[in-house]
Motif scaffolding. Structure first.
Motif, PDB file in Angstrom:
ATOM      1  N   GLY A 257       0.785  -1.232   0.000  1.00  0.00           N
ATOM      2  CA  GLY A 257       0.000   0.000   0.000  1.00  0.00           C
ATOM      3  C   GLY A 257       0.811   1.273   0.000  1.00  0.00           C
ATOM      4  O   GLY A 257       0.263   2.363  -0.199  1.00  0.00           O
ATOM      5  N   ARG A 258       2.124   1.170   0.220  1.00  0.00           N
ATOM      6  CA  ARG A 258       2.990   2.347   0.188  1.00  0.00           C
ATOM      7  C   ARG A 258       3.911   2.324  -1.030  1.00  0.00           C
ATOM      8  O   ARG A 258       4.917   3.054  -1.072  1.00  0.00           O
ATOM      9  N   CYS A 259       3.573   1.533  -2.004  1.00  0.00           N
ATOM     10  CA  CYS A 259       4.436   1.366  -3.177  1.00  0.00           C
ATOM     11  C   CYS A 259       4.792   2.711  -3.816  1.00  0.00           C
ATOM     12  O   CYS A 259       5.937   2.938  -4.213  1.00  0.00           O
ATOM     13  N   TYR A 260       3.818   3.617  -3.898  1.00  0.00           N
ATOM     14  CA  TYR A 260       4.071   4.895  -4.575  1.00  0.00           C
ATOM     15  C   TYR A 260       5.027   5.793  -3.797  1.00  0.00           C
ATOM     16  O   TYR A 260       5.543   6.779  -4.334  1.00  0.00           O
ATOM     17  N   GLU A 261       5.277   5.467  -2.512  1.00  0.00           N
ATOM     18  CA  GLU A 261       6.242   6.237  -1.728  1.00  0.00           C
ATOM     19  C   GLU A 261       7.673   5.798  -2.015  1.00  0.00           C
ATOM     20  O   GLU A 261       8.627   6.414  -1.522  1.00  0.00           O
ATOM     21  N   SER A 262       7.829   4.733  -2.798  1.00  0.00           N
ATOM     22  CA  SER A 262       9.144   4.227  -3.177  1.00  0.00           C
ATOM     23  C   SER A 262       9.499   4.715  -4.578  1.00  0.00           C
ATOM     24  O   SER A 262       8.637   4.815  -5.448  1.00  0.00           O
ATOM     25  N   TYR A 263      10.774   4.980  -4.784  1.00  0.00           N
ATOM     26  CA  TYR A 263      11.214   5.405  -6.115  1.00  0.00           C
ATOM     27  C   TYR A 263      11.301   4.241  -7.094  1.00  0.00           C
ATOM     28  O   TYR A 263      11.158   4.446  -8.301  1.00  0.00           O
ATOM     29  N   SER A 264      11.541   3.031  -6.579  1.00  0.00           N
ATOM     30  CA  SER A 264      11.767   1.924  -7.506  1.00  0.00           C
ATOM     31  C   SER A 264      11.888   0.593  -6.762  1.00  0.00           C
ATOM     32  O   SER A 264      12.117   0.552  -5.551  1.00  0.00           O
ATOM     33  N   GLU A 265      11.770  -0.487  -7.527  1.00  0.00           N
ATOM     34  CA  GLU A 265      12.101  -1.824  -7.023  1.00  0.00           C
ATOM     35  C   GLU A 265      13.603  -2.052  -7.053  1.00  0.00           C
ATOM     36  O   GLU A 265      14.106  -3.019  -6.479  1.00  0.00           O
ATOM     37  N   ASP A 266      14.326  -1.158  -7.741  1.00  0.00           N
ATOM     38  CA  ASP A 266      15.750  -1.322  -7.985  1.00  0.00           C
ATOM     39  C   ASP A 266      16.551  -0.451  -7.016  1.00  0.00           C
ATOM     40  O   ASP A 266      16.372   0.765  -6.963  1.00  0.00           O
ATOM     41  N   THR A 267      17.437  -1.063  -6.268  1.00  0.00           N
ATOM     42  CA  THR A 267      18.184  -0.358  -5.239  1.00  0.00           C
ATOM     43  C   THR A 267      18.997   0.796  -5.808  1.00  0.00           C
ATOM     44  O   THR A 267      19.064   1.878  -5.210  1.00  0.00           O
TER      45      THR A 267
ATOM     46  N   ASP B 215      11.221  -1.978   4.794  1.00  0.00           N
ATOM     47  CA  ASP B 215       9.762  -1.786   4.725  1.00  0.00           C
ATOM     48  C   ASP B 215       9.171  -2.141   3.377  1.00  0.00           C
ATOM     49  O   ASP B 215       8.010  -2.536   3.286  1.00  0.00           O
ATOM     50  N   GLY B 216       9.963  -2.028   2.310  1.00  0.00           N
ATOM     51  CA  GLY B 216       9.459  -2.337   0.978  1.00  0.00           C
ATOM     52  C   GLY B 216       9.579  -3.794   0.591  1.00  0.00           C
ATOM     53  O   GLY B 216       9.175  -4.182  -0.506  1.00  0.00           O
ATOM     54  N   GLY B 217      10.131  -4.606   1.496  1.00  0.00           N
ATOM     55  CA  GLY B 217      10.374  -6.003   1.132  1.00  0.00           C
ATOM     56  C   GLY B 217       9.532  -7.010   1.880  1.00  0.00           C
ATOM     57  O   GLY B 217       9.863  -8.202   1.904  1.00  0.00           O
ATOM     58  N   THR B 218       8.425  -6.555   2.458  1.00  0.00           N
ATOM     59  CA  THR B 218       7.633  -7.472   3.279  1.00  0.00           C
ATOM     60  C   THR B 218       6.971  -8.565   2.452  1.00  0.00           C
ATOM     61  O   THR B 218       6.654  -8.374   1.278  1.00  0.00           O
ATOM     62  N   ASP B 219       6.769  -9.706   3.088  1.00  0.00           N
ATOM     63  CA  ASP B 219       6.161 -10.862   2.432  1.00  0.00           C
ATOM     64  C   ASP B 219       4.786 -10.504   1.882  1.00  0.00           C
ATOM     65  O   ASP B 219       3.924  -9.991   2.599  1.00  0.00           O
ATOM     66  N   LYS B 220       4.578 -10.754   0.584  1.00  0.00           N
ATOM     67  CA  LYS B 220       3.330 -10.474  -0.134  1.00  0.00           C
ATOM     68  C   LYS B 220       2.959  -8.992  -0.145  1.00  0.00           C
ATOM     69  O   LYS B 220       1.830  -8.626  -0.421  1.00  0.00           O
ATOM     70  N   GLY B 221       3.934  -8.123   0.159  1.00  0.00           N
ATOM     71  CA  GLY B 221       3.677  -6.687   0.127  1.00  0.00           C
ATOM     72  C   GLY B 221       2.740  -6.204   1.210  1.00  0.00           C
ATOM     73  O   GLY B 221       2.135  -5.138   1.073  1.00  0.00           O
ATOM     74  N   ILE B 222       2.636  -6.938   2.297  1.00  0.00           N
ATOM     75  CA  ILE B 222       1.726  -6.549   3.383  1.00  0.00           C
ATOM     76  C   ILE B 222       2.365  -5.427   4.189  1.00  0.00           C
ATOM     77  O   ILE B 222       3.475  -5.559   4.697  1.00  0.00           O
ATOM     78  N   ASN B 223       1.665  -4.301   4.295  1.00  0.00           N
ATOM     79  CA  ASN B 223       2.197  -3.159   5.027  1.00  0.00           C
ATOM     80  C   ASN B 223       2.416  -3.524   6.497  1.00  0.00           C
ATOM     81  O   ASN B 223       1.594  -4.205   7.108  1.00  0.00           O
TER      82      ASN B 223
ATOM     83  N   PRO C 198       9.907   2.352 -13.336  1.00  0.00           N
ATOM     84  CA  PRO C 198      10.693   2.154 -12.122  1.00  0.00           C
ATOM     85  C   PRO C 198      10.426   0.797 -11.468  1.00  0.00           C
ATOM     86  O   PRO C 198      11.118   0.411 -10.549  1.00  0.00           O
ATOM     87  N   MET C 199       9.371   0.134 -11.962  1.00  0.00           N
ATOM     88  CA  MET C 199       9.024  -1.200 -11.464  1.00  0.00           C
ATOM     89  C   MET C 199       8.651  -2.092 -12.631  1.00  0.00           C
ATOM     90  O   MET C 199       8.153  -1.619 -13.656  1.00  0.00           O
TER      91      MET C 199
ATOM     92  N   GLU D 133       9.137 -12.976 -16.995  1.00  0.00           N
ATOM     93  CA  GLU D 133       8.323 -12.788 -18.198  1.00  0.00           C
ATOM     94  C   GLU D 133       7.257 -11.719 -17.923  1.00  0.00           C
ATOM     95  O   GLU D 133       6.067 -12.009 -17.807  1.00  0.00           O
ATOM     96  N   PRO D 134       7.686 -10.473 -17.807  1.00  0.00           N
ATOM     97  CA  PRO D 134       6.742  -9.405 -17.470  1.00  0.00           C
ATOM     98  C   PRO D 134       5.929  -8.956 -18.677  1.00  0.00           C
ATOM     99  O   PRO D 134       6.259  -9.300 -19.825  1.00  0.00           O
ATOM    100  N   LEU D 135       4.891  -8.181 -18.416  1.00  0.00           N
ATOM    101  CA  LEU D 135       4.194  -7.496 -19.505  1.00  0.00           C
ATOM    102  C   LEU D 135       5.121  -6.440 -20.081  1.00  0.00           C
ATOM    103  O   LEU D 135       5.278  -6.319 -21.302  1.00  0.00           O
ATOM    104  N   PHE D 136       5.763  -5.669 -19.184  1.00  0.00           N
ATOM    105  CA  PHE D 136       6.798  -4.705 -19.563  1.00  0.00           C
ATOM    106  C   PHE D 136       7.914  -4.795 -18.523  1.00  0.00           C
ATOM    107  O   PHE D 136       7.640  -4.767 -17.323  1.00  0.00           O
ATOM    108  N   PRO D 137       9.163  -4.880 -18.934  1.00  0.00           N
ATOM    109  CA  PRO D 137      10.257  -5.029 -17.969  1.00  0.00           C
ATOM    110  C   PRO D 137      10.616  -3.720 -17.274  1.00  0.00           C
ATOM    111  O   PRO D 137      10.289  -2.626 -17.760  1.00  0.00           O
ATOM    112  N   LEU D 138      11.309  -3.839 -16.159  1.00  0.00           N
ATOM    113  CA  LEU D 138      11.885  -2.676 -15.497  1.00  0.00           C
ATOM    114  C   LEU D 138      12.698  -1.878 -16.512  1.00  0.00           C
ATOM    115  O   LEU D 138      13.485  -2.435 -17.270  1.00  0.00           O
TER     116      LEU D 138
END
Length: 613
Positions: free
Chosen positions: A164-174, A218-226, A575-576, A595-600
């Motif tokens: 639920g806080r995904c938009y507060e992150s700049y990216s999945e990439d460190t 905080d961005g790495g929780t199991d199943k993205g649970i806040n 960014p993701m 096999e994403p729809l669109f890659p990072l």
């Protein structure tokens, strides 16, 4: 020498004395009660002048949407903050309080402030200088409101869009997140060469104290649970989630906020190894560590719910300032008991207070505790809105442009005879801004000053063009009409934190069905307003002519028209990773069976070329 004369001539009040000498002098004069008061942050709703003055309260905050009154402007905020500061300065030692706010995409609580894109959109720009300049602008608008301390940046590495806080992150990439930590220098100023590593830095009255959050994972929780559990080895925690904090610390970040989440089942707010042995000792962080909102209440005694246990475990782990925020009398009472009983050593209290005073002195609060009204003209000024507009256009990611690569659909012809604009998000400034805007969770409507996508389309088209707007067009809308094309703007409503956790990620408000029904009748550009990748059915992607990920762009919708009508080129890159199905999640670049729809990093230019990552 009388006590009054001694207080007037004391070292801690002399700006020409070294910072550490000032700290030592002030601490030597403080009672235990005053030290504990400095470690306490309370919500403005309960911050009475007598409590601030008599208890030596160290900090006050506005939680999301905690305003002086509805649609309060910067001058109203400055009046309010100065009132609290006046009470703090009347305390025995005259220690200024530090006022804090979540200005996470501009000074978003203040009516009329510039609202920048949320971090996920800024990550799409890959532009660290742009983020630095946004920090500079945000600092000015925050200081104009009398506020000294900003709970930003969030340097989480979001590994699952269900969070639920995904938009507060700049990216999945460190590495992308590390590059965006330039916001710290924008907010605080850039420390000079040779500045001691880990030592807090604030350049002056036009800057604010920053806060790197939420330490750590905080961005790495199991199943993205806040507020959930990050299951990772120590190496992965360091490599993926901790690395951005090194960059923040190297820029002199003044504060770090602990995360609600856990690492391998152990809550961060009571994690002595990570908060003290790693953050403070190994990384050399000399600012203060602050708790999150009511986070101590989320800790639990093995024998039951015991608030004193929660306090002692957090303070002894390394928390320096506690965001209480309401029941401060109980907190102060229990803290005093724990100190007097020896459960919290006096050395730990002194260390916490030293860190808090270090930040206050470095930030110039003893010399300039009150609001600087000369900054009021910067709030929502043309220069800042143009910067936000630049950020919007650089953040837009073009995912599809035309069914035939040789016949791009964009740019749109601004002189087209009749244009249909539709969708829940086409004319809703609140939806465009997302959470953390005007209120905690955000809301719909004209919540602040800005331009919607419909506004800017109407401004951009030629005099002979007719723009027809219907949020949910019916079949009658198309009867006898000859639309040149349709622009459908769909997406997510505002949300924050756990309220944004979403295991399905379907486009809300029947967005898929709406886009489909219009694309059946008119060539369609779909613009998605969201804080993360959402589920896009392959058949829908085939139907539409063009697709843009616009993230949560903020108050300046003009940046969208700039690119859609061809005045500027598309520059944004994902960014993701954009997943194909929920079953793939979590899905990261550089992993097996990717096999994403669109890659990072995916993004197109108008002529169909892929932007380099």
């Amino acid at each position: 020498m009388s006590e009054v004369e001694d207080m007037e001539n004391c070292v801690y009040k002399n700006p020409n004395e070294p910072v550490e000498a000032r700290i030592r002098d002030l601490i030597s004069r403080m009672t235990v009660k005053e030290k504990i008061g400095q470690m306490t942050q309370i919500e403005r709703i309960v911050a009475s002048p007598s409590a601030i003055r008599d208890l030596c309260i160290g900090s006050i905050l506005s939680g999301g949407g905690s305003l002086p009154f509805e649609k309060a402007q910067s001058s109203d905020w400055a009046d309010m903050v100065d009132g609290y500061q006046k009470a703090a300065l009347e305390s025995r030692l005259g220690i200024p309080m530090i006022y804090a706010i979540d200005a996470v995409h501009g000074n978003n609580n203040v009516y009329g402030a510039t609202i920048f894109p949320h971090n996920i959109g800024l990550g799409a720009t890959r532009d660290s200088d742009l983020v630095y300049r946004i920090g500079v602008a945000t600092a000015l608008e925050v200081r104009a409101s009398g506020v000294h301390y900003n709970f930003a940046p969030c340097v989480a590495v979001a590994r699952d869009p269900r969070w639920g806080r995904c938009y507060e992150s700049y990216s999945e990439d460190t590495e992308i997140v590390r590059n965006m930590t330039s916001l710290v220098s924008g907010l605080q100023g850039q420390p000079p060469q040779g500045h001691p590593k880990g030592y807090p830095f604030v350049a002056g009255r036009n800057k604010v104290v920053a806060c790197a959050k939420h330490f750590v994972g905080d961005g790495g929780t199991d199943k993205g649970i806040n507020e959930g559990n990050t299951i990772a080895s120590h190496d992965d925690l360091e490599k993926i989630h901790m690395a951005p904090y090194l960059d923040c610390i190297s820029q002199g970040v003044c504060t770090v906020m602990a995360s609600y989440s856990s690492w391998n089942g152990n809550k961060m707010h009571s994690h002595h190894f990570l908060l003290t042995q790693v953050l403070k000792d190994k990384l050399g962080f000399k600012g203060f560590v602050i708790s999150d909102w009511e986070a101590l209440d989320r800790l639990s005694d093995p024998q039951g719910s015991n608030y004193r246990y929660c306090i002692s475990s957090a303070i002894n782990a390394g928390i320096d300032m506690v965001m209480v925020p309401f029941r401060y009398e109980l907190f102060l009472e229990d803290m005093m008991y724990l100190v007097e009983s020896g459960e919290i050593p006096m050395a730990r209290i002194d260390d916490a207070v030293e860190r808090i005073l270090r930040v206050k002195i470095v930030a110039g609060l003893f010399e300039y505790p009150m609001a600087d009204r000369s900054l009021l003209d910067t709030v929502g000024c043309k220069l800042h809105r143009e910067l936000a507009r630049e950020a919007v256009r650089k953040s837009l990611v073009l995912l599809k442009n035309g069914k035939d690569p040789k016949k791009p659909f964009l740019p749109l012809d601004r002189n087209s005879r009749k244009i249909l604009v539709a969708g829940t998000h086409a004319d809703d400034l609140g939806y465009q801004c997302g959470g953390w805007t005007a209120t905690w969770a955000g809301t719909s409507g004209r919540i602040t000053v800005g331009t919607t996508i419909l506004d800017v389309i109407k401004e951009a088209v030629g005099d002979e063009s007719e723009v027809v707007y219907e949020q949910n067009p019916s079949p009658d809308t198309f009867a006898g009409q000859d639309f040149s094309f349709a622009i459908v703007v769909a997406g997510e409503p505002p949300y924050v934190e756990s309220g944004g956790d979403d295991p399905k990620l379907i486009i809300p408000f029947n967005g898929t069905e709406l886009i489909n029904s219009i694309a059946d009748r008119v060539p369609t550009l779909a613009i998605l307003i969201s804080g993360r990748p959402l589920l896009i059915e392959p058949w829908l992607l085939e139907k539409i002519e063009a697709l843009i990920a616009a993230w949560l762009p903020g108050s300046e919708g003009s940046g969208i028209a700039d690119v859609v009508f061809g005045d500027y080129e598309f520059e944004g890159r994902l960014p993701m990773t954009w997943f194909r199905s929920i079953e793939q999640l979590p899905l990261h670049a550089r992993q097996n069976s990717y096999e994403p729809l669109f890659p990072l990093g995916f993004g197109l230019t108008i002529n169909g070329k892929k932007l380099s990552n």
